[in-house]
Design an enzyme around this catalytic site. Structure first.
Site, PDB file in Angstrom:
ATOM      1  N   LYS A   1      29.726  35.155 -18.706  1.00 31.43           N
ATOM      2  CA  LYS A   1      31.198  35.085 -18.617  1.00 31.43           C
ATOM      3  C   LYS A   1      31.674  33.636 -18.731  1.00 31.43           C
ATOM      4  CE  LYS A   1      32.860  39.221 -18.316  1.00 31.43           C
ATOM      5  NZ  LYS A   1      32.079  40.233 -17.743  1.00 31.43           N
TER       6      LYS A   1
ATOM      7  N   LYS B   1      24.827  45.152 -27.894  1.00 31.88           N
ATOM      8  CA  LYS B   1      25.372  46.231 -27.072  1.00 31.88           C
ATOM      9  C   LYS B   1      26.751  46.703 -27.537  1.00 31.88           C
ATOM     10  CE  LYS B   1      27.349  45.364 -22.955  1.00 31.88           C
ATOM     11  NZ  LYS B   1      27.737  45.330 -21.561  1.00 31.88           N
TER      12      LYS B   1
ATOM     13  N   LYS C   1      33.515  47.113 -25.030  1.00 31.72           N
ATOM     14  CA  LYS C   1      34.934  47.054 -25.396  1.00 31.72           C
ATOM     15  C   LYS C   1      35.401  45.644 -25.677  1.00 31.72           C
ATOM     16  CE  LYS C   1      35.227  48.598 -20.715  1.00 31.72           C
ATOM     17  NZ  LYS C   1      35.287  49.849 -20.025  1.00 31.72           N
TER      18      LYS C   1
HETATM   19  P1  TYM Z   1      31.529  48.574 -17.321  1.00 28.17           P
HETATM   20  O1  TYM Z   1      32.935  48.952 -16.994  1.00 28.17           O
HETATM   21  O2  TYM Z   1      31.292  47.422 -18.214  1.00 28.17           O
HETATM   22  O3  TYM Z   1      30.758  49.805 -17.929  1.00 28.17           O
HETATM   23  C1  TYM Z   1      30.772  51.037 -17.254  1.00 28.17           C
HETATM   24  C2  TYM Z   1      29.437  51.739 -17.385  1.00 28.17           C
HETATM   25  O4  TYM Z   1      29.109  51.926 -18.758  1.00 28.17           O
HETATM   26  C3  TYM Z   1      27.817  51.386 -19.011  1.00 28.17           C
HETATM   27  N1  TYM Z   1      27.787  50.803 -20.368  1.00 28.17           N
HETATM   28  C4  TYM Z   1      26.768  50.991 -21.209  1.00 28.17           C
HETATM   29  N2  TYM Z   1      25.619  51.682 -21.091  1.00 28.17           N
HETATM   30  C5  TYM Z   1      24.789  51.695 -22.158  1.00 28.17           C
HETATM   31  N3  TYM Z   1      25.060  51.057 -23.315  1.00 28.17           N
HETATM   32  C6  TYM Z   1      26.189  50.337 -23.483  1.00 28.17           C
HETATM   33  N4  TYM Z   1      26.455  49.733 -24.638  1.00 28.17           N
HETATM   34  C7  TYM Z   1      27.111  50.278 -22.389  1.00 28.17           C
HETATM   35  N5  TYM Z   1      28.320  49.676 -22.204  1.00 28.17           N
HETATM   36  C8  TYM Z   1      28.704  50.005 -20.953  1.00 28.17           C
HETATM   37  C9  TYM Z   1      27.608  50.315 -17.968  1.00 28.17           C
HETATM   38  O5  TYM Z   1      26.236  50.077 -17.756  1.00 28.17           O
HETATM   39  C10 TYM Z   1      28.278  50.955 -16.774  1.00 28.17           C
HETATM   40  O6  TYM Z   1      27.393  51.850 -16.137  1.00 28.17           O
HETATM   41  N6  TYM Z   1      30.324  46.414 -13.052  1.00 28.17           N
HETATM   42  C11 TYM Z   1      30.455  47.681 -13.718  1.00 28.17           C
HETATM   43  C12 TYM Z   1      31.468  48.613 -13.096  1.00 28.17           C
HETATM   44  C13 TYM Z   1      31.222  48.859 -11.652  1.00 28.17           C
HETATM   45  C14 TYM Z   1      30.254  49.728 -11.087  1.00 28.17           C
HETATM   46  C15 TYM Z   1      30.414  49.599  -9.682  1.00 28.17           C
HETATM   47  C16 TYM Z   1      29.317  50.595 -11.640  1.00 28.17           C
HETATM   48  C17 TYM Z   1      31.886  48.266 -10.622  1.00 28.17           C
HETATM   49  N7  TYM Z   1      31.415  48.718  -9.448  1.00 28.17           N
HETATM   50  C18 TYM Z   1      29.620  50.345  -8.820  1.00 28.17           C
HETATM   51  C19 TYM Z   1      28.514  51.318 -10.753  1.00 28.17           C
HETATM   52  C20 TYM Z   1      28.679  51.188  -9.360  1.00 28.17           C
HETATM   53  C21 TYM Z   1      30.892  47.383 -15.132  1.00 28.17           C
HETATM   54  O7  TYM Z   1      31.449  46.370 -15.424  1.00 28.17           O
HETATM   55  O8  TYM Z   1      30.692  48.399 -15.974  1.00 28.17           O
END
Ligand code: TYM
Length: 331
Positions: A111, A194, A197
């Site tokens: 980041k 990956k 968004k």
């Molecule tokens: P975020 O919002 O970036 O993504 C949400 C979930 O989608 C999965 N993901 C992917 N998995 C496989 N391939 C990809 N290209 C891909 N892009 C996104 C992420 O692994 C995630 O599971 N920090 C987290 C959100 C969060 C969270 C939590 C998750 C906050 N608190 C507690 C679980 C438990 C995040 O930024 O995910």
């Protein structure tokens, strides 16, 4: 019964990475676990979204969660900011997290490299907030994609540190979970690794993309001039197309193109056409449901109100017990 917790930041529409990385597993688990899924709107504040955008996105993503199969009768589906107990636990856990370990987290380093103009303290302590989301319901399993592996390791470290400091076994040590044993990384279409968004335009396929947009994005996906030798190794961009096909296409379709690759007769144009149609076939029922849920504001409100009540009851119990453990007790 074991507890499962997961969430997604409402910073845009859900894409295939979110679906296959997290959502699909959660939906498969909700029946047999004490299940919580939340919209991680506190987390999304690290990028300072405009209030109107934040508000509009939340409605959209609730509709998307429901369309993906989250059943509010089986799971507790809630908005993170409706459960301020999250913030109290985050405060407690911040006292146990060290700046050094937070600075070493790869997502933080990533980041600050990408956004050197906005290195706020919330970014640094992001893993503490994420750990708090998870241990707030004393979760055992967390369905997430591969990119969250380190955040889950940190969650276990913080939970274990709490247990050690306060000489308790209060928090279970939660693990990242996928039914296929291995965590999933869904590749993007632009060869950059990956699907995400915040990656470049055309990298991600969103569940609500119209068929024409899906065809356009898939046909533009990077490939190369094709294999030159029988049974050669696939370069990364080609592996990516195969990985996507594995997620959405029938086994014999995948096998057909595997064979074509191995005997050097493959035509990537044909493969991408097929992949686009299979993605469309997969996403169309979801897209149609998103639209139906989105237009039913009364139902969305009801779902979130019910989720808030259930999540707060669970969170209040944890906070009460944590306060006692820490020593905040009445005279
Ligand atoms: P975020 O919002 O970036 O993504 C949400 C979930 O989608 C999965 N993901 C992917 N998995 C496989 N391939 C990809 N290209 C891909 N892009 C996104 C992420 O692994 C995630 O599971 N920090 C987290 C959100 C969060 C969270 C939590 C998750 C906050 N608190 C507690 C679980 C438990 C995040 O930024 O995910």
């Amino acid at each position: 019964m074991e507890t499962v917790v997961s969430g997604i930041r409402p910073t845009g529409n859900l894409h295939l990475g979110n679906y296959f990385g997290a959502m699909k597993n959660f939906v498969a688990m909700q029946q047999d676990f004490n299940s919580f899924f939340f919209i991680a709107d506190y987390h999304s504040l690290t990028t300072h979204p405009h209030p109107k955008d934040l508000h509009d996105t939340v409605r959209q993503v609730v509709a998307e969660y429901l369309a993906c199969g989250i059943d509010p009768e089986k799971s507790t589906l809630y908005l993170q900011s409706d459960v301020p107990e999250t913030a109290e636990l985050y405060l407690f856990m911040n006292m146990l997290a060290y700046v050094g370990e937070l600075e070493r987290s790869t997502s933080f380093k990533d980041k600050i490299r990408k956004h050197p103009d906005n290195v706020n303290a919330g970014l640094l302590t992001y893993p503490v907030l994420m750990a708090s989301d998870i241990i707030l319901h004393r979760a055992d399993k967390v369905p997430v994609g591969k990119d969250q592996t380190q955040h889950l390791e940190m969650t276990r470290d913080f939970a274990q540190r709490f247990n050690r400091v306060y000489e308790t076994e209060y928090f279970p040590l939660p693990t990242a979970f996928n039914f296929s044993q291995e965590l999933v990384k869904v590749p993007g279409l632009d060869g950059s690794g990956k699907m995400g968004k915040s990656e470049g335009e055309g990298n991600a396929i969103f569940l609500i993309d119209e068929p024409a947009a899906i065809r356009k994005k898939v046909m533009r996906a990077l490939t190369d001039s094709g294999p030159k030798e029988i049974n050669s190794q696939k370069p990364e961009v080609i592996q990516n197309i195969f990985l996507l096909m594995k997620l959405v296409s029938a086994d014999d379709t995948l096998k057909f193109f595997e064979n074509a690759f191995n005997n050097c007769t493959i035509r990537y144009g044909d493969m991408k056409k097929q992949l686009a149609e299979d993605i469309i076939h997969f996403t169309t029922p979801i897209r149609e449901k998103v639209n139906a849920y989105y237009s039913d504001a009364a139902y969305l409100h009801k779902v979130l109100a019910q989720g808030e009540e259930k999540a707060r009851a669970s969170a209040a119990k944890t906070i009460k017990e944590v306060r006692e453990i820490i020593g905040f007790r009445k005279f």
